[in-house]
Design an enzyme around this catalytic site. Structure first.
Site, mmCIF file in Angstrom:
data_model
loop_
_atom_site.group_PDB
_atom_site.id
_atom_site.type_symbol
_atom_site.label_atom_id
_atom_site.label_comp_id
_atom_site.label_asym_id
_atom_site.label_seq_id
_atom_site.Cartn_x
_atom_site.Cartn_y
_atom_site.Cartn_z
ATOM 1 N N SER A 327 0.799 -1.230 0.000
ATOM 2 C CA SER A 327 0.000 0.000 0.000
ATOM 3 C C SER A 327 0.828 1.274 0.000
ATOM 4 O O SER A 327 0.262 2.362 -0.185
ATOM 5 C CB SER A 327 -0.956 -0.007 1.196
ATOM 6 O OG SER A 327 -1.928 -1.017 1.048
ATOM 7 N N HIS A 370 -15.180 -0.452 3.201
ATOM 8 C CA HIS A 370 -15.025 0.875 3.801
ATOM 9 C C HIS A 370 -16.169 1.817 3.460
ATOM 10 O O HIS A 370 -16.221 2.944 3.959
ATOM 11 C CB HIS A 370 -13.715 1.519 3.312
ATOM 12 C CG HIS A 370 -12.475 0.876 3.850
ATOM 13 N ND1 HIS A 370 -11.833 -0.157 3.209
ATOM 14 C CD2 HIS A 370 -11.767 1.133 4.970
ATOM 15 C CE1 HIS A 370 -10.766 -0.514 3.893
ATOM 16 N NE2 HIS A 370 -10.693 0.255 4.968
ATOM 17 N N CYS A 383 -7.751 1.838 1.796
ATOM 18 C CA CYS A 383 -8.805 1.097 1.099
ATOM 19 C C CYS A 383 -8.288 0.575 -0.246
ATOM 20 O O CYS A 383 -7.843 1.353 -1.098
ATOM 21 C CB CYS A 383 -10.009 2.006 0.868
ATOM 22 S SG CYS A 383 -11.304 1.259 -0.131
#
Length: 647
Positions: A327, A370, A383
């Site tokens: 991420s 989310h 997310c």
């Protein structure tokens, strides 16, 4: 009976001709010989006089002192220490066995070494010295000096050898030297004659190898008179060599020492970089090794222990290791989306916990989803579905272009061994490297730093520095050479819209300082030192549909080799960026739980220039941090642990 007069006259005429021919030939030969002798003695006299002189006078090389290496504050990193060895000359020793027996009673010599010496003495001319023991401690040299009358032919000699006083702290950066091998010589097109001197030391890896020409220096020379068998009779003159050039690194050893201690027990890497000028303040790979072992000749057992360790202590993971960035790559996709006009800061995608693409379901790390996410929320809570959707609209070409602008996918030019290039994939790359066409699922995987995307900790630090400044910051490892400051490349603007950069920085700030942020538990409390960061977790295994239905197994329940890699990147202070930090912990689990606390501690240590005060940490963590600092002080007794005013 007399020969007839006619025959006698004819024979005399024949003999006269033969005599004349023979005499002429003799005169001609003597003339040629005289001319040759005149040519050699008069016209070529200088040439043959020089050849005779060269047979009588030899040139012997004198090894120069190797250049030394220091940290940014002048602390020695690689130095030259006196090295003592013991030699034996056979013709001066008399009874060699008796002398070797006496030596063995004074210094540590095993029977195998003695047999080697005897063999070498037999095949060496009697007037040439043979090394009996190398790297002899001073205490043993003094014993030999005291007993010199009983040790004819034995001579203690002193030279220089490489030493690394900081031990394992900078082993992966500086590297080490070792004796020149045939393999080393094969790699060099025109080897320096210095390399043929017995026991000469050559850089093997790291800075020692990459800057060998700077560090080696230039040889001196001795003119010595020798006899017809090569015995040295006297020294005629001497010209000392030129020492190699001294290097000063950008590394701060005190910080480097702390980072190594903080990574103790992990297979990990960390980079600390000054975003203002690119100076690399720490380049750490854990575990490390003692480079002095290689200089002195590493034992089989020690080397086996290093090569068989599953944590790979010989690997410079900070620059050689390449990992899916997870991420932490989402900032790249976010900036690509903003620059392309595909999204605005408040545009949203809906996350139900998964996205189905071409019949395949791609999951978010949060199983229940989310909900609606904008840019800041997507980075703050990491997310995945937001970035799946964004990547599908962007396409891989725009994502890869942005990654390269931020320093990913290109090899960074540093004088270290095997600096990795990483990988920012394209459709053409997959076609050439894999023989397959790019599919849409590849783009979706790339959106969250998985699939084919690979980056080193160094590249992640560069990416973070460029986001923090908006400039093409380039890392610098060599600060000075022989006292001369090396160029600083602060970098021109990378050409991104400042408002877009500001939006991404703000979202990174929320990661560490908003209660919903994935790194909130690892925040910095000191108001003017708040950091902006991003967690990352990269999978190293495939999760089957069956496992996902039954519940994904936690990293703690998996063997170490199957656990996820943990990543974290940050820059600080948020309002006035000074440093960028990247941490990768192999198979550490989650980025928020494993990598973020380490990165936060390193960031504070760098900003304070020493041990930070406890009030820089969240209240609930202070007791734990107090105990952690105590342990680290014990681990690094020579380090400066007093709090200092921050840089």
């Amino acid at each position: 009976m007399k020969r007839p007069t006619k025959n006698t006259a004819a024979g005399q005429r024949t003999m006269s001709r033969r005599a004349l021919i023979l005499g002429g030939a003799q005169v001609g030969f003597m003339g040629l010989l005289a001319m040759r002798m005149r040519y050699m003695q008069v016209e070529e006299a200088d040439k043959f006089r020089l050849l005779a002189e060269e047979n009588r006078v030899n040139i012997r090389l004198i090894p120069p002192a190797r250049g030394e290496i220091f940290d940014r504050n002048g602390k020695p990193i690689a130095v030259n220490d006196p090295a003592y060895r013991i030699t034996l000359t056979r013709e001066d020793a008399g009874d060699v066995d008796t002398i070797l027996s006496r030596l063995q009673s004074l210094i540590n010599l095993d029977d195998e070494e003695l047999e080697r010496v005897r063999t070498e003495l037999k095949r060496t001319q009697p007037f040439l010295p043979v090394t009996v023991a190398d790297q002899v401690p001073w205490s043993e040299v003094t014993k030999i000096a005291v007993n010199a009358p009983a040790l004819p032919g034995v001579t203690p000699e002193v030279g220089l050898t490489r030493s690394y006083p900081q031990g394992s702290d900078l082993a992966h950066v500086v590297g080490y030297v070792g004796p020149v091998s045939d393999y080393d010589l094969e790699k060099i097109e025109a080897p320096d004659q210095l390399l043929f001197i017995p026991r000469f030391q050559l850089g093997k890896v790291g800075i020692e190898a990459k800057l060998e020409d700077d560090l080696r220096g230039q040889a001196g020379a001795r003119r010595v008179e020798v006899n017809h068998v090569g015995r040295e009779m006297r020294e005629l003159d001497r010209r000392e060599g030129q020492q190699g050039r001294d290097l000063q690194l950008t590394i701060d050893h005190t910080l480097q020492n702390y980072v190594q201690a903080r990574l103790e027990g992990e297979s990990a890497a960390a980079i600390v970089m000054d975003v203002r000028n690119g100076d690399l303040l720490a380049i750490s790979s854990a575990p490390s090794f003692d480079p002095n072992l290689f200089v002195r000749g590493i034992s089989v057992s020690d080397y086996r222990a290093l090569t068989e360790n599953k944590y790979r202590p010989l690997a410079a993971k900070a620059v050689q290791g390449i990992y899916p960035p997870g991420s932490t790559f989402k900032m790249v996709v976010a900036l690509a989306g903003l620059e392309a006009g595909v999204i605005g800061p408040e545009d949203t995608y809906y996350c139900p916990g998964h996205l189905t693409v071409a019949g395949r379901r791609f999951h978010c790390w949060k199983r229940v989803g989310h909900g609606h996410m904008n840019l800041e929320g997507s980075l703050r809570e990491s997310c995945d579905v937001y970035y799946y959707e964004l990547a599908l609209e962007l396409g891989i070409a725009k994502i890869t272009d942005m990654a390269r602008r931020l320093g990913l996918g290109d090899r960074i030019d540093l004088p270290m061994s095997a600096v990795a290039s990483g990988l920012t994939p394209t459709k053409a790359w997959k076609r050439e490297a894999r023989g397959e066409e790019w599919v849409i699922g590849d783009t979706v995987n790339s959106a969250i730093g998985q699939g084919f995307v690979l980056a080193s900790p160094l590249q992640l630090a560069v990416m973070t520095a460029r986001i923090a400044t908006g400039n093409a910051v380039t890392p610098r490892l060599i600060k000075k050479i022989d006292g001369i400051e090396q160029p600083v490349n602060q970098g021109e603007s990378i050409g991104l819209n400042e408002n877009h950069l500001r939006q991404v920085r703000k979202a990174m700030y929320s990661v560490s300082n908003n209660r919903k942020g994935t790194a909130y538990s690892s925040r910095i409390i000191a108001e003017d030192l708040r950091m902006a960061g991003k967690t990352g977790t990269s999978q190293v295994r495939n999760i089957t549909a069956k496992e996902r239905a039954a519940g994904v197994r936690s990293n703690a329940d998996l063997p170490w080799e199957r656990r996820d890699h943990a990543l974290f990147v940050d820059f600080a202070p948020y309002d006035d960026p000074q440093i960028a930090v990247a941490v990768v912990i192999e198979h550490g689990g989650g980025g928020s739980s494993a990598a973020a606390p380490v990165a936060r501690d390193i960031t504070l240590q760098a900003l304070y220039g020493g041990e930070p005060p406890l009030d820089a940490y969240p209240t609930k963590d202070r007791n734990r941090i107090r105990e952690q600092q105590k342990k680290l002080r014990e681990y690094r007794p020579a380090a400066q642990t007093q709090s200092k005013s921050r840089a």
